[in-house]
Design an enzyme around this catalytic site. Structure first.
Site, PDB file in Angstrom:
ATOM      1  N   ASN A 152      60.784  27.662  69.394  1.00 45.82           N
ATOM      2  CA  ASN A 152      60.169  28.648  70.292  1.00 45.82           C
ATOM      3  C   ASN A 152      58.653  28.457  70.213  1.00 45.82           C
ATOM      4  O   ASN A 152      58.147  27.602  69.473  1.00 45.82           O
ATOM      5  CB  ASN A 152      60.599  30.074  69.899  1.00 45.82           C
ATOM      6  CG  ASN A 152      60.186  31.099  70.949  1.00 45.82           C
ATOM      7  OD1 ASN A 152      60.462  30.909  72.136  1.00 45.82           O
ATOM      8  ND2 ASN A 152      59.524  32.162  70.553  1.00 45.82           N
ATOM      9  N   LYS A 153      57.946  29.263  70.958  1.00 45.74           N
ATOM     10  CA  LYS A 153      56.488  29.139  71.072  1.00 45.74           C
ATOM     11  C   LYS A 153      55.798  28.999  69.722  1.00 45.74           C
ATOM     12  O   LYS A 153      56.162  29.671  68.762  1.00 45.74           O
ATOM     13  CB  LYS A 153      55.971  30.371  71.827  1.00 45.74           C
ATOM     14  CG  LYS A 153      54.488  30.437  72.041  1.00 45.74           C
ATOM     15  CD  LYS A 153      53.905  29.190  72.677  1.00 45.74           C
ATOM     16  CE  LYS A 153      54.569  28.817  73.978  1.00 45.74           C
ATOM     17  NZ  LYS A 153      54.239  27.426  74.423  1.00 45.74           N
ATOM     18  N   ARG A 189      58.829  18.867  81.471  1.00 43.55           N
ATOM     19  CA  ARG A 189      58.519  19.423  80.138  1.00 43.55           C
ATOM     20  C   ARG A 189      59.700  19.104  79.220  1.00 43.55           C
ATOM     21  O   ARG A 189      60.849  19.179  79.652  1.00 43.55           O
ATOM     22  CB  ARG A 189      58.288  20.950  80.181  1.00 43.55           C
ATOM     23  CG  ARG A 189      56.926  21.323  80.760  1.00 43.55           C
ATOM     24  CD  ARG A 189      56.616  22.797  80.580  1.00 43.55           C
ATOM     25  NE  ARG A 189      56.084  23.099  79.270  1.00 43.55           N
ATOM     26  CZ  ARG A 189      55.855  24.357  78.833  1.00 43.55           C
ATOM     27  NH1 ARG A 189      56.150  25.397  79.587  1.00 43.55           N
ATOM     28  NH2 ARG A 189      55.346  24.561  77.640  1.00 43.55           N
ATOM     29  N   ASP A 197      63.333  28.403  73.156  1.00 47.69           N
ATOM     30  CA  ASP A 197      63.319  27.296  74.124  1.00 47.69           C
ATOM     31  C   ASP A 197      64.495  26.365  73.903  1.00 47.69           C
ATOM     32  O   ASP A 197      64.983  25.723  74.836  1.00 47.69           O
ATOM     33  CB  ASP A 197      61.999  26.534  74.028  1.00 47.69           C
ATOM     34  CG  ASP A 197      60.898  27.381  74.637  1.00 47.69           C
ATOM     35  OD1 ASP A 197      60.331  28.219  73.918  1.00 47.69           O
ATOM     36  OD2 ASP A 197      60.661  27.249  75.858  1.00 47.69           O
ATOM     37  N   GLN A 210      50.196  33.843  76.572  1.00 50.69           N
ATOM     38  CA  GLN A 210      51.332  34.430  77.317  1.00 50.69           C
ATOM     39  C   GLN A 210      51.575  35.879  76.903  1.00 50.69           C
ATOM     40  O   GLN A 210      52.047  36.677  77.706  1.00 50.69           O
ATOM     41  CB  GLN A 210      52.615  33.610  77.079  1.00 50.69           C
ATOM     42  CG  GLN A 210      52.626  32.234  77.710  1.00 50.69           C
ATOM     43  CD  GLN A 210      52.168  31.172  76.733  1.00 50.69           C
ATOM     44  OE1 GLN A 210      51.358  31.436  75.839  1.00 50.69           O
ATOM     45  NE2 GLN A 210      52.667  29.966  76.887  1.00 50.69           N
ATOM     46  N   ARG A 229      56.915  29.127  83.789  1.00 50.92           N
ATOM     47  CA  ARG A 229      57.161  28.738  82.395  1.00 50.92           C
ATOM     48  C   ARG A 229      58.170  29.716  81.826  1.00 50.92           C
ATOM     49  O   ARG A 229      58.548  30.692  82.483  1.00 50.92           O
ATOM     50  CB  ARG A 229      55.864  28.637  81.575  1.00 50.92           C
ATOM     51  CG  ARG A 229      54.748  29.580  81.899  1.00 50.92           C
ATOM     52  CD  ARG A 229      55.021  31.016  81.627  1.00 50.92           C
ATOM     53  NE  ARG A 229      55.548  31.251  80.293  1.00 50.92           N
ATOM     54  CZ  ARG A 229      56.220  32.318  79.929  1.00 50.92           C
ATOM     55  NH1 ARG A 229      56.474  33.284  80.808  1.00 50.92           N
ATOM     56  NH2 ARG A 229      56.663  32.477  78.701  1.00 50.92           N
ATOM     57  N   GLY A 230      58.605  29.440  80.584  1.00 50.07           N
ATOM     58  CA  GLY A 230      59.692  30.235  80.007  1.00 50.07           C
ATOM     59  C   GLY A 230      60.989  29.481  80.277  1.00 50.07           C
ATOM     60  O   GLY A 230      61.259  29.090  81.424  1.00 50.07           O
ATOM     61  N   ALA A 231      61.800  29.293  79.220  1.00 46.28           N
ATOM     62  CA  ALA A 231      62.932  28.372  79.308  1.00 46.28           C
ATOM     63  C   ALA A 231      63.895  28.671  80.467  1.00 46.28           C
ATOM     64  O   ALA A 231      64.167  27.785  81.295  1.00 46.28           O
ATOM     65  CB  ALA A 231      63.663  28.354  77.967  1.00 46.28           C
TER      66      ALA A 231
HETATM   67  O1  MRU Z   1      55.218  27.337  76.971  1.00 43.94           O
HETATM   68  P1  MRU Z   1      56.060  28.441  77.535  1.00 43.94           P
HETATM   69  O2  MRU Z   1      55.263  29.599  78.030  1.00 43.94           O
HETATM   70  O3  MRU Z   1      57.038  27.920  78.569  1.00 43.94           O
HETATM   71  O4  MRU Z   1      56.919  28.945  76.295  1.00 43.94           O
HETATM   72  C1  MRU Z   1      57.826  29.974  76.482  1.00 43.94           C
HETATM   73  C2  MRU Z   1      58.451  30.439  75.240  1.00 43.94           C
HETATM   74  O5  MRU Z   1      58.234  29.915  74.163  1.00 43.94           O
HETATM   75  C3  MRU Z   1      59.454  31.550  75.355  1.00 43.94           C
HETATM   76  O6  MRU Z   1      59.475  32.324  74.195  1.00 43.94           O
HETATM   77  C4  MRU Z   1      60.847  30.941  75.560  1.00 43.94           C
HETATM   78  O7  MRU Z   1      60.849  30.039  76.639  1.00 43.94           O
HETATM   79  C5  MRU Z   1      61.875  31.969  75.797  1.00 43.94           C
HETATM   80  S1  MRU Z   1      61.710  32.662  77.408  1.00 43.94           S
HETATM   81  C6  MRU Z   1      62.968  33.738  77.696  1.00 43.94           C
END
Ligand code: MRU
Length: 352
Positions: free
Chosen positions: A254-255, A96, A244, A203, A53-55
């Site tokens: 973002n999250k 996703r 994201d 996270q 996970r993470g963009a």
């Molecule tokens: O649902 P996730 O864990 O994939 O969400 C991740 C985030 O929101 C991060 O802040 C974002 O992807 C930036 S990662 C460098």
């Protein structure tokens, strides 16, 4: 908690023996295990279930997913190669919806495939694998570049609040928001991190805290609802988060919980920084209202792991992301530099 291999950094994803291996982030911090993907379907499943996970990390994984598809199809009938590749692209694109790096990576892989279409399938497969490796290597370089730009915004001694995990685990390495912190520490600055736990997937508690503890960077864990109190007590000097998807006008998805932090930061006069590569900017989305927000399963809110704390029958909402209006963003930190008070014109200039 598993110890890191001495002298090495966490490798979020790696290519080994013709397969993609990804740290299974659902198991951290108690277990550090790699999960293998042998096909585009495996990669799509790993993204959907948040093994990875993470963009930026999602984008890298998707690039390898395309390469895996081509390798699987190269020995078969040539007329099935194109349709098999189209299925792989569709599968990965549906994994996703919010992180635009996924679609950015798929576009990049598609462009190469289309350019090479007339070549033998084996050659195409090799080219796509090389390209996936390039996406991965570039991501680390980009994060180091944006980390160096962002580090100039942090004074020694500053206390930085972060949300979710925008670290090495969310990228090919170094991280975006945590990359800024790492770069500042590497410059010799004293920086301490306050990590929001980040309900419901934790996270911050599981991944950000783990990364910082491993590297000996001072980190304090809080629950999300404590951030406002700490800001009001003068215990936070800056907020840095990842993204994201950033719209053309600078609105940031973002999250979930990020918007709340940006409002609180403005209320308390604390700078609110967003660190992200250009591949997280979606110039096709005019503003944040055009960014699709993923709604995840109710189970994630009803409990965690094997523990359930909510009554059967309760309705649940579980949007995984929110949108912070550009007006609340003090600066966007990218590999091309820092954009203060981002807006459509400044973002367009980043690409010129
Ligand atoms: O649902 P996730 O864990 O994939 O969400 C991740 C985030 O929101 C991060 O802040 C974002 O992807 C930036 S990662 C460098």
């Amino acid at each position: 908690m598993p110890a890191p291999q001495p002298g090495t950094r966490v490798q979020t994803l790696r290519w080994r023996d013709g397969r993609l291996e990804m740290i299974d982030q659902r198991l951290l911090p108690t277990r550090l295990e790699y999960r293998k993907a042998e096909s585009a379907a495996d990669v799509a499943q790993a993204i959907r279930t948040m093994v990875i996970r993470g963009a930026p990390a999602i984008g890298c994984a998707a690039a390898f997913g395309v390469a895996l598809a081509a390798r699987e199809l190269r020995g078969g009938p040539s007329e099935e190669f194109d349709s098999g590749m189209e299925s792989a692209f569709s599968l990965l694109a549906a994994s996703r919806p919010t992180a635009v790096n996924l679609f950015w990576a798929l576009r990049r892989m598609r462009a190469l495939w289309e350019h090479a279409r007339e070549q033998p399938a084996g050659d195409i497969a090799e080219m796509l694998l090389d390209e996936a490796h390039a996406v991965l290597a570039e991501d680390i370089g980009i994060n180091r570049a944006l980390g160096n730009h962002g580090a100039q915004l942090l004074a020694s001694g500053c206390r930085v609040l972060t949300h979710c995990n925008a670290g090495a685990l969310a990228t090919a390495g170094h991280g975006t928001a945590l990359g800024v912190i790492r770069s500042a520490v590497q410059e010799g600055k004293q920086v301490s991190v306050i990590a929001n736990e980040t309900r419901p997937i934790l996270q911050g508690a599981r991944l950000t805290a783990w990364e910082m503890v491993q590297e000996g960077i001072a980190v304090t864990l809080i629950t999300d609802a404590m951030s406002g109190h700490l800001m009001s007590q003068g215990e936070i000097d800056a907020v840095i988060v990842g993204a994201d998807r950033v719209a053309a006008n600078g609105d940031v998805a973002n999250k979930i919980g990020t918007y709340m932090l940006a409002v609180l930061a403005q209320r308390h006069g604390i700078p609110f920084y967003v660190a992200c590569p250009l591949s997280s900017i979606d110039r096709q989305a005019a503003d944040g209202s055009e960014i699709p927000i993923e709604e995840r399963p109710a189970e994630e809110v009803l409990g965690f792991g094997d523990t359930r704390w909510a009554p059967t029958g309760v309705r649940v909402r579980n949007p995984a992301f929110d949108v912070t209006p550009a007006k609340l963003v003090t600066a966007l930190i990218t590999e091309r530099g820092v954009v203060h008070n981002p807006d459509s014109r400044k973002i367009a200039e980043l690409f010129s």
